[in-house]
Design a protein around this motif. Structure first.
Motif, PDB file in Angstrom:
ATOM      1  N   THR A 102      86.831  50.781  24.551  1.00  0.00           N
ATOM      2  CA  THR A 102      87.196  49.640  25.535  1.00  0.00           C
ATOM      3  C   THR A 102      88.619  49.327  25.334  1.00  0.00           C
ATOM      4  O   THR A 102      89.377  48.956  26.343  1.00  0.00           O
ATOM      5  CB  THR A 102      86.235  48.312  25.004  1.00  0.00           C
ATOM      6  OG1 THR A 102      85.095  48.465  25.029  1.00  0.00           O
ATOM      7  CG2 THR A 102      86.796  47.053  25.706  1.00  0.00           C
ATOM      8  N   ILE A 105      90.355  52.067  27.421  1.00  0.00           N
ATOM      9  CA  ILE A 105      90.199  51.939  28.824  1.00  0.00           C
ATOM     10  C   ILE A 105      91.386  50.937  29.184  1.00  0.00           C
ATOM     11  O   ILE A 105      92.154  51.015  30.209  1.00  0.00           O
ATOM     12  CB  ILE A 105      88.877  51.535  29.327  1.00  0.00           C
ATOM     13  CG1 ILE A 105      87.891  52.595  28.879  1.00  0.00           C
ATOM     14  CG2 ILE A 105      88.913  50.716  30.584  1.00  0.00           C
ATOM     15  CD1 ILE A 105      86.492  52.014  29.046  1.00  0.00           C
ATOM     16  N   ASN A 106      91.387  49.747  28.542  1.00  0.00           N
ATOM     17  CA  ASN A 106      92.293  48.607  28.883  1.00  0.00           C
ATOM     18  C   ASN A 106      93.910  49.289  28.720  1.00  0.00           C
ATOM     19  O   ASN A 106      94.667  48.861  29.671  1.00  0.00           O
ATOM     20  CB  ASN A 106      92.019  47.523  27.936  1.00  0.00           C
ATOM     21  CG  ASN A 106      90.916  46.561  28.303  1.00  0.00           C
ATOM     22  OD1 ASN A 106      90.508  46.570  29.607  1.00  0.00           O
ATOM     23  ND2 ASN A 106      90.286  46.253  27.392  1.00  0.00           N
ATOM     24  N   LEU A 118      87.201  50.918  37.702  1.00  0.00           N
ATOM     25  CA  LEU A 118      86.269  51.716  36.682  1.00  0.00           C
ATOM     26  C   LEU A 118      84.947  51.698  37.131  1.00  0.00           C
ATOM     27  O   LEU A 118      84.189  50.795  37.445  1.00  0.00           O
ATOM     28  CB  LEU A 118      86.436  51.008  35.385  1.00  0.00           C
ATOM     29  CG  LEU A 118      85.702  51.288  34.274  1.00  0.00           C
ATOM     30  CD1 LEU A 118      86.116  52.766  33.830  1.00  0.00           C
ATOM     31  CD2 LEU A 118      85.756  50.351  33.192  1.00  0.00           C
ATOM     32  N   VAL A 136      80.564  45.040  29.481  1.00  0.00           N
ATOM     33  CA  VAL A 136      80.786  44.549  30.720  1.00  0.00           C
ATOM     34  C   VAL A 136      79.873  43.341  31.139  1.00  0.00           C
ATOM     35  O   VAL A 136      80.398  42.237  31.445  1.00  0.00           O
ATOM     36  CB  VAL A 136      80.624  45.433  31.903  1.00  0.00           C
ATOM     37  CG1 VAL A 136      81.010  44.809  33.321  1.00  0.00           C
ATOM     38  CG2 VAL A 136      81.859  46.567  31.623  1.00  0.00           C
ATOM     39  N   PHE A 143      87.112  44.333  30.807  1.00  0.00           N
ATOM     40  CA  PHE A 143      87.801  45.117  31.504  1.00  0.00           C
ATOM     41  C   PHE A 143      88.659  44.410  32.688  1.00  0.00           C
ATOM     42  O   PHE A 143      88.211  43.638  33.392  1.00  0.00           O
ATOM     43  CB  PHE A 143      87.265  46.187  32.254  1.00  0.00           C
ATOM     44  CG  PHE A 143      86.310  47.143  31.278  1.00  0.00           C
ATOM     45  CD1 PHE A 143      86.837  47.747  30.156  1.00  0.00           C
ATOM     46  CD2 PHE A 143      84.864  46.966  31.199  1.00  0.00           C
ATOM     47  CE1 PHE A 143      86.019  48.579  29.534  1.00  0.00           C
ATOM     48  CE2 PHE A 143      84.214  47.619  30.170  1.00  0.00           C
ATOM     49  CZ  PHE A 143      84.980  48.396  29.262  1.00  0.00           C
ATOM     50  N   VAL A 147      84.842  46.706  38.171  1.00  0.00           N
ATOM     51  CA  VAL A 147      83.923  47.741  37.497  1.00  0.00           C
ATOM     52  C   VAL A 147      82.818  47.885  38.490  1.00  0.00           C
ATOM     53  O   VAL A 147      82.028  46.995  38.833  1.00  0.00           O
ATOM     54  CB  VAL A 147      83.308  47.324  36.053  1.00  0.00           C
ATOM     55  CG1 VAL A 147      82.502  48.253  35.561  1.00  0.00           C
ATOM     56  CG2 VAL A 147      84.705  47.132  35.329  1.00  0.00           C
TER      57      VAL A 147
END
Length: 163
Positions: A102, A105-106, A118, A136, A143, A147
């Motif tokens: 996580t 990704i951020n 994403l 999520v 995020f 998504v």
């Protein structure tokens, strides 16, 4: 808060990101993200995150374990990228990071301001849809970009029709 996306500005293009991991559903996410990227003249970013905390050994052993994990990640990414080239006809960007999925990704979304979507795929295991999809669903702000979550029942043909 996420930085302003640049994907609609001249000289930029929207990128779709998929996370490569050991789950069988990640192939569906890559397939969909790749098709969406190709159909919209965008780009595809494939991210592999080496889990943190696996290297808490003596220094020499830690370095060897870290190098082996990196080699394995590179091999997995090379295979995924080759499949995208052969089946979809685009050349994805490859990113390998170490840490929390996580967080990485951020961080990547913040660094590459062309990443706009994403793509994840839900798993069908009895344990749940998978750790990223669960994050999520559990926290809407996990995020900073939209998504897309694919159901696990879609075939490649159905994914092609949707993308």
């Amino acid at each position: 808060m996420v930085s302003k996306r640049l994907s609609r500005l001249e000289g930029h293009r929207r990128k779709f990101m998929a996370v490569i991991d050991a789950t069988p559903e990640c192939e569906k996410a890559v397939h969909y993200a790749g098709r969406r990227a190709k159909n919209s003249n965008g780009g595809l970013v494939l991210l592999f995150v080496i889990p943190e905390g696996d290297f808490q050994q003596w220094l020499g052993v830690e370095q060897i374990m870290r190098a082996e994990a990196r080699e394995e990640a590179e091999a997995i990414m090379a295979k995924a990228a080759q499949k995208v080239r052969e089946t979809i006809g685009i050349d994805p960007e490859i990113v390998i990071r170490e840490g929390s999925a996580t967080e990485q990704i951020n961080q990547l979304v913040e660094e590459d301001r062309d990443i706009a979507i994403l793509v994840l795929a839900a798993g069908s295991a009895k344990e749940g849809p998978g750790p990223l999809v669960s994050s999520v669903a559990g926290r809407g702000a996990a995020f900073p970009i939209p998504v897309t979550v694919l159901p696990d029942t879609l075939t490649d043909e159905e994914i092609d029709a949707l993308a």
